[in-house]
Design a protein around this motif. Structure first.
Motif, short mmCIF file in Angstrom:
data_model
loop_
_atom_site.label_atom_id
_atom_site.label_comp_id
_atom_site.label_asym_id
_atom_site.label_seq_id
_atom_site.Cartn_x
_atom_site.Cartn_y
_atom_site.Cartn_z
N MET A 172 0.82 -1.22 0.00
CA MET A 172 0.00 0.00 0.00
C MET A 172 0.85 1.27 0.00
O MET A 172 1.88 1.35 0.65
CB MET A 172 -0.93 0.00 1.21
CG MET A 172 -1.84 1.20 1.30
SD MET A 172 -3.04 1.09 2.65
CE MET A 172 -4.32 0.08 1.88
N ALA A 173 0.38 2.26 -0.74
CA ALA A 173 1.08 3.55 -0.82
C ALA A 173 1.12 4.25 0.52
O ALA A 173 0.17 4.22 1.29
CB ALA A 173 0.39 4.44 -1.84
N ILE A 174 2.22 4.91 0.77
CA ILE A 174 2.40 5.69 2.01
C ILE A 174 2.05 7.14 1.71
O ILE A 174 2.82 7.86 1.08
CB ILE A 174 3.84 5.59 2.51
CG1 ILE A 174 4.23 4.12 2.71
CG2 ILE A 174 4.01 6.36 3.83
CD1 ILE A 174 5.72 3.91 2.97
N ILE A 175 0.86 7.56 2.12
CA ILE A 175 0.39 8.92 1.86
C ILE A 175 -0.20 9.51 3.15
O ILE A 175 -0.65 8.76 4.02
CB ILE A 175 -0.65 8.96 0.73
CG1 ILE A 175 -1.82 8.01 1.02
CG2 ILE A 175 0.00 8.58 -0.61
CD1 ILE A 175 -2.92 8.05 -0.03
N PRO A 176 -0.17 10.84 3.30
CA PRO A 176 -0.61 11.47 4.54
C PRO A 176 -2.01 11.07 4.99
O PRO A 176 -2.24 10.85 6.20
CB PRO A 176 -0.54 12.97 4.21
CG PRO A 176 0.55 13.06 3.20
CD PRO A 176 0.39 11.82 2.34
N ASP A 177 -2.95 10.95 4.05
CA ASP A 177 -4.32 10.59 4.41
C ASP A 177 -4.35 9.27 5.18
O ASP A 177 -5.09 9.13 6.15
CB ASP A 177 -5.17 10.50 3.15
CG ASP A 177 -6.59 10.05 3.44
OD1 ASP A 177 -7.34 10.83 4.05
OD2 ASP A 177 -6.94 8.89 3.10
N ARG A 178 -3.56 8.33 4.76
CA ARG A 178 -3.54 7.02 5.40
C ARG A 178 -2.77 7.05 6.71
O ARG A 178 -3.07 6.31 7.65
CB ARG A 178 -2.93 5.99 4.46
CG ARG A 178 -3.78 5.72 3.25
CD ARG A 178 -3.42 4.36 2.68
NE ARG A 178 -4.20 4.14 1.47
CZ ARG A 178 -3.70 4.18 0.25
NH1 ARG A 178 -2.42 4.43 0.08
NH2 ARG A 178 -4.46 3.95 -0.79
N CYS A 179 -1.73 7.88 6.76
CA CYS A 179 -0.91 7.95 7.97
C CYS A 179 -1.73 8.45 9.17
O CYS A 179 -1.37 8.20 10.32
CB CYS A 179 0.28 8.88 7.75
SG CYS A 179 1.47 8.27 6.53
#
Length: 296
Positions: A115-122
């Motif tokens: 999975m991509a590491i992006i601010p929304d998910r963090c």
């Protein structure tokens, strides 16, 4: 600060909708996020002998074939968890937009799907350090009749581009000036390939790793040379990693220690996941850090 700002992989913006009939309730999520008096999360997993992982059945990141869990993430994670004293991965299938809500609800311990590491998910979960980076490409009909090379050429040609539902590739397309009317969404990678074959779209936008894998089983199609899209003038190198429930930092940190041993050894890295299209060029730069990626 990393020299690679705002990096993000084929990402899917998770929704807070219910997953499998479970509604994300703040109190419930807090309860599920904490380790209990039995000790750290890693110690709990070591005692039970297995870790529950979720994947989205997307090759080559994490998928099932002949009853076996295969792909970059499960292969890498199996190696890491064995080193941590947890010998078995117990898989659960989830749709992409249900992965993080399912993690929050306690259905599994780790998302094993690249999975991509992006601010929304963090904001919703804990990410490992990057496992790989991947540039972007387009799947087109054999011979590349529109002569496409990147998103600028796609805009100039006025073509219709396909992206996966909720995927970060849509932001790449709109950022390049492609109009909403020329962007069509699909649910699965094979749907995108079928849409190109059927002439419903002119190109399917995804990571080069995914598309090259997809092309193996789709005659009459080819994949353009990989390119690095930009958003607001910043290149998007697309890193992905493992995802953990908040409150299990001990597990994430232990995972990172073992992951670093692999990403700092190119020969071992390629030996483990080279069969899935990953090579020395997909090894994350040493200064590419999740903390920076989560800041955006």
């Amino acid at each position: 600060m990393s020299q690679f700002p705002n990096l993000s992989r084929r990402g899917f913006l998770t929704r807070s909708a219910a997953v499998g009939g479970l509604v994300a309730v703040p109190g419930l999520l807090t309860a599920c996020s904490k380790t209990d008096s039995k000790g750290s999360k890693l110690e709990q997993l070591k005692k039970q002998g297995y870790v529950k992982v979720a994947y989205a059945n997307e090759a080559p990141y994490g998928y099932k074939e002949d009853g076996q869990l295969k792909g970059e993430a499960p292969t890498l994670h199996r190696e890491i968890f064995k080193a941590l004293g947890v010998d078995e991965l117990r898989p659960t299938f989830s749709e992409w937009d249900g992965l993080i809500p399912g993690l929050q609800a306690g259905k599994y311990d780790v998302i094993s799907a690249g999975m991509a590491i992006i601010p929304d998910r963090c904001e919703k979960a804990l990410f490992s350090e990057p496992e790989f980076v991947s540039p972007t490409a387009m799947m087109v009909k054999q011979g590349n009749p529109k002569n496409l090379s990147d998103l600028a050429s796609a805009k100039k040609a006025g073509i219709t581009v396909g992206v996966m539902s909720g995927a970060v590739e849509k932001s790449y397309a709109t950022g390049a000036g492609i109009s909403e009317g020329n962007i069509k969404t699909v649910q699965k990678p094979q749907d995108g390939a079928d849409a190109v074959k059927g002439g419903r779209i002119d190109a399917f936008l995804l990571t080069s790793i995914s598309l090259n894998w997809l092309a193996k089983n789709n005659s009459g199609l080819e994949v353009t040379e990989a390119f690095i899209p930009e958003l607001d003038g910043k290149k998007q190198y697309s890193p992905g990693g493992a995802v953990f429930r908040k409150g299990t930092e001990d597990l994430r940190d232990a995972f990172n220690r073992e992951l670093k041993k692999i990403t700092s050894d190119p020969d071992r890295y390629v030996q483990l996941i080279g069969q899935y299209g990953f090579g020395k060029e997909t090894i994350p730069p040493a200064d590419l850090k999740t903390a920076d990626l989560c800041k955006g």
